[in-house]
Scaffold this active site. Sequence first.
Site, PDB file in Angstrom:
ATOM      1  N   LYS A 129      -2.938  12.957   8.585  1.00 57.82           N
ATOM      2  CA  LYS A 129      -3.206  12.462   9.937  1.00 57.82           C
ATOM      3  C   LYS A 129      -3.356  13.594  10.946  1.00 57.82           C
ATOM      4  O   LYS A 129      -4.248  13.570  11.794  1.00 57.82           O
ATOM      5  CB  LYS A 129      -2.064  11.527  10.354  1.00 57.82           C
ATOM      6  CG  LYS A 129      -2.311  10.816  11.668  1.00 57.82           C
ATOM      7  CD  LYS A 129      -1.192   9.830  11.988  1.00 57.82           C
ATOM      8  CE  LYS A 129      -1.537   9.027  13.241  1.00 57.82           C
ATOM      9  NZ  LYS A 129      -0.498   8.046  13.578  1.00 57.82           N
ATOM     10  N   PHE A 163       7.058   7.295   5.802  1.00 58.73           N
ATOM     11  CA  PHE A 163       6.564   5.926   5.778  1.00 58.73           C
ATOM     12  C   PHE A 163       5.108   5.904   5.312  1.00 58.73           C
ATOM     13  O   PHE A 163       4.277   6.645   5.812  1.00 58.73           O
ATOM     14  CB  PHE A 163       6.693   5.289   7.159  1.00 58.73           C
ATOM     15  CG  PHE A 163       6.115   3.897   7.205  1.00 58.73           C
ATOM     16  CD1 PHE A 163       6.682   2.873   6.452  1.00 58.73           C
ATOM     17  CD2 PHE A 163       5.005   3.618   7.983  1.00 58.73           C
ATOM     18  CE1 PHE A 163       6.146   1.599   6.475  1.00 58.73           C
ATOM     19  CE2 PHE A 163       4.463   2.337   8.013  1.00 58.73           C
ATOM     20  CZ  PHE A 163       5.040   1.325   7.262  1.00 58.73           C
ATOM     21  N   GLN A 164       4.807   5.056   4.369  1.00 63.25           N
ATOM     22  CA  GLN A 164       3.469   4.900   3.788  1.00 63.25           C
ATOM     23  C   GLN A 164       2.936   6.209   3.213  1.00 63.25           C
ATOM     24  O   GLN A 164       1.749   6.496   3.308  1.00 63.25           O
ATOM     25  CB  GLN A 164       2.489   4.303   4.802  1.00 63.25           C
ATOM     26  CG  GLN A 164       2.834   2.858   5.130  1.00 63.25           C
ATOM     27  CD  GLN A 164       1.712   2.115   5.837  1.00 63.25           C
ATOM     28  OE1 GLN A 164       0.955   2.703   6.596  1.00 63.25           O
ATOM     29  NE2 GLN A 164       1.617   0.816   5.602  1.00 63.25           N
ATOM     30  N   GLU A 208      -7.999  -3.329   0.079  1.00 61.59           N
ATOM     31  CA  GLU A 208      -8.713  -2.078  -0.179  1.00 61.59           C
ATOM     32  C   GLU A 208      -9.392  -2.062  -1.549  1.00 61.59           C
ATOM     33  O   GLU A 208     -10.389  -1.372  -1.735  1.00 61.59           O
ATOM     34  CB  GLU A 208      -7.763  -0.878  -0.055  1.00 61.59           C
ATOM     35  CG  GLU A 208      -7.307  -0.579   1.370  1.00 61.59           C
ATOM     36  CD  GLU A 208      -6.074  -1.368   1.775  1.00 61.59           C
ATOM     37  OE1 GLU A 208      -5.673  -2.308   1.043  1.00 61.59           O
ATOM     38  OE2 GLU A 208      -5.498  -1.042   2.832  1.00 61.59           O
ATOM     39  N   MET A 242     -11.946 -15.507 -22.271  1.00 61.98           N
ATOM     40  CA  MET A 242     -12.106 -14.550 -23.357  1.00 61.98           C
ATOM     41  C   MET A 242     -10.783 -14.329 -24.088  1.00 61.98           C
ATOM     42  O   MET A 242     -10.742 -14.188 -25.312  1.00 61.98           O
ATOM     43  CB  MET A 242     -12.652 -13.228 -22.814  1.00 61.98           C
ATOM     44  CG  MET A 242     -13.079 -12.253 -23.897  1.00 61.98           C
ATOM     45  SD  MET A 242     -14.407 -12.901 -24.935  1.00 61.98           S
ATOM     46  CE  MET A 242     -15.840 -12.158 -24.161  1.00 61.98           C
TER      47      MET A 242
END
Lengths: 585, 131
Positions: free
Chosen positions: A161, A111-112, A49, A470
């Site tokens: 959801k 969950f999640q 993502e 760097m």
Amino acid sequence: MKINGARMVCESLVAEGVRTVFGLPGGAIMPLYDVLPDYPINHVLVRHEQGAAHMADGYGRASGDVGVCMATSGPGAINLVVGLANAMMDSAPVVAITANVATSVIGSDAFQEADITGVTIPVTKHNFLVRRAQDVPPAIKEAFHLARTGRPGPVLVDIPKDVLQTEGEFAYPTSISMPGYNPTTQPNTVQVRKAARLIEDARRPVIIAGHGVLISRAWDELLAFVEKTGIPVINTLLGLSSFPGDHDRFLGMLGMHGTACACHAVDQCDLVMGVGIRFDDRAMGKYSAFAPHAKVIHIDIDPAEIGKNVRTDVPIVADCKRALQALIAEVGPCQDLTPWHERIAELKNQYPLPKPPSDGRLSHRHVIQEMWRATEGKAIVVTDVGQHQMFVAQEFPFLTPNAHISSGGLGTMGFSLPASIGAYLARPDATHWCCVGDGGFQMTSQELAVLKNRRANVKIALFNNQFLGMVRQWQQLFYKGNYVEVDLSGPPDFQKLASAYGIPSWQVEDPGGVADAVREAMAEPGPALIEFLIDPYENVFPMVVPGTALSEVIPFETHPRGDDGQQPIHVQPGHQPVPLPGLRH
Amino acid sequence: MRLTVVVDGSRTAVEQVVKQLYKVVEVRKVSDLSEDKTVERELALIKVTSNRNTRPEIMQLVDIYRARMVDIALGSVMIEVTGDPEKIDSLISLLKGFGIKELVRTGVVAMARGVGPKEAVPARDGAVSVV
């Protein structure tokens, strides 16, 4: 029309003119993905993502409109966060749609589940948690309005959801009501007059043009203003490509690794006109010694930037395009700037950029100069973060506007590959180069799959110096050469990695091979990767050492390399030179 | 809804706070009250240990401070007091001698005075109110 929340999202996106979204499905967002194919929206399936957020960022910046990314609840949403923070720091227009667990279980560690609106408060311009289906259209309408107006930025819309599944009456709002949000775009005429008088009176003025010029698409106005007044132009990192790089009045980039000429010009000027910039610490050197002889005009759309870092004599809160238009109309005959132009020509002469080495070592400069020649300076170049980013800023004078995309404020390694995929999809007709180091590349290289699947015509210049370059440079200069955890030598074999994704690749280790590889890669119809085996000890100069003033810029490496092939350490004030330790393998 | 935020900082820091607050989309109006004559009030509830012997003395203090006794139990009393923060601090320090069992205070709310004759009440630095 009665439809569910998921369809409302899609209808709203279509109403906002969205044609491309970047995302990856998961449990909570499945109702949305279920209906997505019914709409004329091109979904780009990313591999992580973070890639979706950077692609939306690159898409947004290249197109000038909003880039959209999507993710599921919990880990999906949280993986977006660095991309949102990046878009926030660089004022990129992004809308993120995330799903969350059902409203009935929010707060129960389902969950999640993650409190993504809580997490993203500091890294978004605004966010929404939509609790009812009928609130979806206004939330998305407001999100797009916020993302693309004023000082652009990322806006997140989190939809549980069950809200995606609930049916409701759909009507896309035609207007919005946000009494607390009303960015000033039109400049105040009194301030414009004051600024005009300062400009007319100045004998040694400079313009520092930043990202705001690109965001407000004011490059024509900037050019017209400079043609009218003859004021020299300096860019910030993110301002690059807002002014033609081959113009007589152009001095290059300002700041830690800007041109010495630009640094000295700002130090010696009597008027700084900051256009769409935020006077960032990397660009300004030590604030207390910034432009000590100058009055400051600051044009920016965000009032919070005015006076934040440097004192301002004339603030103009406005859209850069309108402010420049007003100034073009208002400014009368200026002082004769010939002596100042002569002084600047002297500075340019005195402080050219360091030359690439001619002893066989491959420098970033060889590559970027060749890339410029091969594209005639007209490519869209997306850079990652680190040494190569600074070398591109120095060695690639952009000839077309809005052609430089980089992670400036946040300095997000791994930005360039996904962002260049987004930029490609926004402007598929342009020539695209993605410049990236071996460190940053390994942070998001999974998106090579998207690059390949989309047959995106992006050429990757992989600057492999086997170091976090760097950081190594800083360890050399400021930590007595104590190289700790910067050695990236060894795996992977980037040639095999490219071939694993079906992407043709080249490896170049000497300056003589650069031109052929670039030409061959550009002849490829789709993606291609060239790995340049860069001199591991190449340092970026000029350099304004942190805590010092722009006038103290070190124009080039002061100590030539010794016979043993290792570069002696540059002496920093107060530091004793220390011999370089060998590479640990 | 109106919030009062007390900011401790230089003038430029307070200015920056105001500007950053304006960037919050829900915020409609920010007033910097540092330069204004303001009325500031806080409310505190203080539960103090008391018995038959100490109660009169506490009541006297309550009286002087124009506070109120809102609950009396066997071993304690609860006092409600409003006023500017200095007044509340001062009452708290006097009540400490009796033993404070519990203390809660609201923080400051502030409002600029109307335009008119100069008031003797000084403004405290850095009160910023957000609507």
